[in-house]
Design an enzyme around this catalytic site. Structure first.
Site, PDB file in Angstrom:
ATOM      1  CE  LYS A  22       1.186  15.454   1.178  1.00 36.99           C
ATOM      2  NZ  LYS A  22       0.690  14.138   0.721  1.00 36.99           N
ATOM      3  CG  ASN A  23       3.952  12.547   1.916  1.00 39.13           C
ATOM      4  OD1 ASN A  23       2.767  12.820   2.072  1.00 39.13           O
ATOM      5  ND2 ASN A  23       4.533  12.540   0.727  1.00 39.13           N
ATOM      6  CB  CYS A 115      -5.477   8.709  -6.931  1.00 40.00           C
ATOM      7  SG  CYS A 115      -3.709   8.879  -6.908  1.00 40.00           S
ATOM      8  NE  ARG A 120      -0.695   6.332  -4.587  1.00 35.65           N
ATOM      9  CZ  ARG A 120      -0.733   7.487  -3.946  1.00 35.65           C
ATOM     10  NH1 ARG A 120      -1.347   8.508  -4.476  1.00 35.65           N
ATOM     11  NH2 ARG A 120      -0.130   7.633  -2.788  1.00 35.65           N
ATOM     12  CG  ASP A 306       6.001  13.040  -3.819  1.00 35.60           C
ATOM     13  OD1 ASP A 306       5.271  12.498  -4.667  1.00 35.60           O
ATOM     14  OD2 ASP A 306       6.039  12.688  -2.630  1.00 35.60           O
ATOM     15  NE  ARG A 398      -5.349  15.747  -0.921  1.00 33.70           N
ATOM     16  CZ  ARG A 398      -5.778  14.564  -1.285  1.00 33.70           C
ATOM     17  NH1 ARG A 398      -6.427  14.431  -2.424  1.00 33.70           N
ATOM     18  NH2 ARG A 398      -5.576  13.504  -0.551  1.00 33.70           N
TER      19      ARG A 398
HETATM   20  N1  EPU Z   1       2.984  -0.154  -4.996  1.00 28.54           N
HETATM   21  C1  EPU Z   1       2.616  -1.436  -5.267  1.00 28.54           C
HETATM   22  N2  EPU Z   1       1.998  -2.160  -4.285  1.00 28.54           N
HETATM   23  C2  EPU Z   1       1.744  -1.644  -3.060  1.00 28.54           C
HETATM   24  C3  EPU Z   1       2.133  -0.326  -2.774  1.00 28.54           C
HETATM   25  C4  EPU Z   1       2.762   0.406  -3.774  1.00 28.54           C
HETATM   26  O1  EPU Z   1       2.825  -1.935  -6.378  1.00 28.54           O
HETATM   27  O2  EPU Z   1       1.182  -2.348  -2.227  1.00 28.54           O
HETATM   28  C5  EPU Z   1       3.651   0.640  -6.030  1.00 28.54           C
HETATM   29  C6  EPU Z   1       2.906   1.926  -6.359  1.00 28.54           C
HETATM   30  O3  EPU Z   1       1.890   1.691  -7.309  1.00 28.54           O
HETATM   31  C7  EPU Z   1       4.005   2.787  -6.888  1.00 28.54           C
HETATM   32  C8  EPU Z   1       5.191   2.396  -6.035  1.00 28.54           C
HETATM   33  O4  EPU Z   1       4.877   1.098  -5.507  1.00 28.54           O
HETATM   34  O5  EPU Z   1       4.274   2.427  -8.222  1.00 28.54           O
HETATM   35  C9  EPU Z   1       5.531   3.317  -4.891  1.00 28.54           C
HETATM   36  O6  EPU Z   1       4.384   3.608  -4.149  1.00 28.54           O
HETATM   37  P1  EPU Z   1       4.428   3.851  -2.588  1.00 28.54           P
HETATM   38  O7  EPU Z   1       3.659   2.775  -1.916  1.00 28.54           O
HETATM   39  O8  EPU Z   1       5.828   4.077  -2.157  1.00 28.54           O
HETATM   40  O9  EPU Z   1       3.595   5.200  -2.461  1.00 28.54           O
HETATM   41  P2  EPU Z   1       2.753   5.617  -1.190  1.00 28.54           P
HETATM   42  O10 EPU Z   1       3.410   5.116   0.011  1.00 28.54           O
HETATM   43  O11 EPU Z   1       1.333   5.297  -1.398  1.00 28.54           O
HETATM   44  C10 EPU Z   1       3.977   7.853  -0.644  1.00 28.54           C
HETATM   45  C11 EPU Z   1       3.644   9.309  -0.621  1.00 28.54           C
HETATM   46  C12 EPU Z   1       3.482   9.821  -2.036  1.00 28.54           C
HETATM   47  C13 EPU Z   1       4.781   9.580  -2.778  1.00 28.54           C
HETATM   48  C14 EPU Z   1       5.134   8.094  -2.738  1.00 28.54           C
HETATM   49  C15 EPU Z   1       6.461   7.763  -3.386  1.00 28.54           C
HETATM   50  C16 EPU Z   1       2.411   9.588   1.444  1.00 28.54           C
HETATM   51  C17 EPU Z   1       1.145   9.925   2.111  1.00 28.54           C
HETATM   52  N3  EPU Z   1       2.405   9.520   0.126  1.00 28.54           N
HETATM   53  O12 EPU Z   1       2.870   7.191  -1.261  1.00 28.54           O
HETATM   54  O13 EPU Z   1       3.267  11.223  -1.919  1.00 28.54           O
HETATM   55  O14 EPU Z   1       4.670  10.008  -4.111  1.00 28.54           O
HETATM   56  O15 EPU Z   1       5.191   7.650  -1.378  1.00 28.54           O
HETATM   57  O16 EPU Z   1       7.494   8.472  -2.803  1.00 28.54           O
HETATM   58  O17 EPU Z   1       3.430   9.417   2.089  1.00 28.54           O
HETATM   59  C18 EPU Z   1       2.516  13.349  -2.583  1.00 28.54           C
HETATM   60  O18 EPU Z   1       2.879  13.774  -1.478  1.00 28.54           O
HETATM   61  O19 EPU Z   1       2.192  14.109  -3.527  1.00 28.54           O
HETATM   62  C19 EPU Z   1       2.464  11.893  -2.807  1.00 28.54           C
HETATM   63  C20 EPU Z   1       1.759  11.343  -3.786  1.00 28.54           C
END
Ligand code: EPU
Length: 420
Positions: A22-23, A115, A120, A306, A398
């Site tokens: 998915k991701n 969320c 996020r 995850d 999802r």
């Molecule tokens: N963060 C920041 N600033 C940003 C972006 C992120 O401070 O601009 C922080 C976040 O708050 C968090 C950390 O950095 O503390 C990591 O977040 P990341 O940006 O890596 O998460 P994401 O890219 O939004 C993806 C996956 C998530 C998974 C995370 C971490 C997708 C669609 N989502 O989210 O997947 O948990 O990476 O590996 O790829 C799930 O599948 O259940 C899921 C939540």
């Protein structure tokens, strides 16, 4: 709303085929916005999130059709506006911002908001766009990013909790059509980032270093259509490995990639579940008694956030004290109070959950709060004595393709029905 009714206590046995990730699929689908030529993406899991991404692409002017796991996307003409109603429903949809900015030099995308698992923020995505020369304005809940032209630069993307997965994806995509060279430092090393880079390179991008903390993107003038097959879902695979251990069963994963699952296999082994390769397959089986084990979630190649919830379900069954520390998202312990309804003894102390394991679980009605919490409750229900009704299964739908059907094939007594 659908629910699962699980009659637990049956060890899982047999083979399960792992779906596409998915991701990885979500940003790859968004990347098709970078070209006016058709793209074909295979092994896309049929999930509400991937269907929703297709809808978002359509709302931006592209065509997106799903057929037997293949998504064909043609973004001949696109518009650069994504509304709150779309973005708020799926945080992952923020990865359309990079491609829109690259292709149109302007993007107006709703801020996703927080969320259930944490705040996020997208500050790092925006910092990356700004480094490439975009002007960023936040107004009325929307981010407006615009640039006369994007110019390559050196971008440091490390944040409070380490690198950002979708932030890296977004900046990488924006940089593909920039002038000159972009170097992303403290880039996320997740396999999903590598898979995206592979697709972008197939479209004509010049990206090197994906999978390491330094990613270099040499901008090109135009990208073309491409075909791609998405990597297997390492989180789905991990979920089945944990379920095999929790039910004292033996499960063979077909199509999973062992190299993406090293941290999970290592912790499972420590907890008393052997994970072994058998040719291209992976087999999980209990070695005997379960052992307590401490886990800290980390960016890749560390233990994935995850899989934290699922692993907690397993460790409630292991005699002794396990300490699980969540370092990526600040409130990803919503499953704890629901696991307590099944008899688990868990206390939360700051970013850690202290699991006093070893007591048998007993079935009860529980409520899923997010995707991975749902998977944890299903695993706990499979291991518990008696009946567990997991409500609000739409969270699970999802991100897990046909989980109930796959579990049934492994011998689980699980039925989908109506619930709260
Ligand atoms: N963060 C920041 N600033 C940003 C972006 C992120 O401070 O601009 C922080 C976040 O708050 C968090 C950390 O950095 O503390 C990591 O977040 P990341 O940006 O890596 O998460 P994401 O890219 O939004 C993806 C996956 C998530 C998974 C995370 C971490 C997708 C669609 N989502 O989210 O997947 O948990 O990476 O590996 O790829 C799930 O599948 O259940 C899921 C939540």
């Amino acid at each position: 709303m659908d629910s699962f009714l699980i009659r637990g206590g049956v060890p899982l046995h047999g083979e399960v085929a792992i779906s596409g990730s998915k991701n990885a699929a979500l940003p790859i689908m968004a990347a098709a916005l970078l070209t006016d030529e058709p793209c074909v993406i295979r092994r896309v899991p049929d999930l509400s999130d991937t269907r929703f991404m297709a809808k978002i692409l359509e709302s931006l002017g592209a065509t997106a059709t799903f057929e037997d796991g293949t998504v064909s996307i043609h973004a001949k003409k696109v518009r650069g506006y994504a509304d709150y109603e779309l973005v708020r429903k799926m945080r992952g949809s923020i990865c359309i911002a990079g491609p829109l900015l690259a292709r149109l030099h302007k993007a107006r995308v709703s801020l996703p908001g927080g969320c259930i698992i944490g705040a996020r923020p997208i500050n790092l995505h925006l910092k990356g766009f700004a480094s490439l020369g975009a002007k960023i304005k936040i107004e009325n809940g929307y981010v407006d990013a615009s640039a006369k032209k994007l110019v390559g630069n050196s971008v440091f993307l490390g944040g409070r909790a380490g690198p950002t997965v979708l932030g890296t994806a977004n900046v990488m995509m924006a940089a593909t059509l920039s002038e000159g060279i972009t170097v992303i430092e403290s880039a996320a090393c997740e396999p999903e980032v590598v898979d995206l880079a592979k697709f972008l390179n197939a479209m004509g991008a010049q990206i090197s270093g994906a999978g390491s903390p330094t990613v270099t993107v040499t901008g090109v003038e135009k990208l073309h259509g491409a075909e791609h097959e998405v990597i297997p879902d390492r989180i789905e695979a991990a979920t089945f490995l944990v379920a095999a251990g929790a039910t004292n069963g033996e499960v063979t994963l077909k199509g999973a990639r062992a190299e993406h699952l090293r941290a999970v296999a290592d912790k499972l082994n420590e907890a008393g579940v052997a994970v072994e390769r058998s040719g291209p397959d992976l087999i999980a089986r209990r070695k005997g008694k379960l052992n307590a084990s401490d886990i800290t979630t980390l960016p890749y190649a560390g233990f994935p956030t995850d899989v934290q919830a699922q692993m907690m379900s397993l460790l409630t069954l292991a005699p002794g004290i396990s300490i699980i520390t969540e370092r990526i998202f600040e409130s990803r312990f919503m499953h704890v109070s629901e696991l307590a309804r099944l008899g688990a003894d868990i206390e939360i102390e700051g970013p850690s959950a202290i699991v006093k394991g070893g007591k048998p679980l007993s079935g009860a009605p529980v409520m899923a709060s997010d995707l991975r919490a749902s998977a944890a409750l299903v695993i706990a229900g499979l291991a518990a004595k008696g009946a567990t009704q997991v409500n609000r299964i739409y969270h699970l739908d999802r991100g897990y393709e046909q989980m109930d059907i796959k579990l049934k094939k492994l011998g689980a007594r699980i039925e989908r029905g109506a619930g709260d």
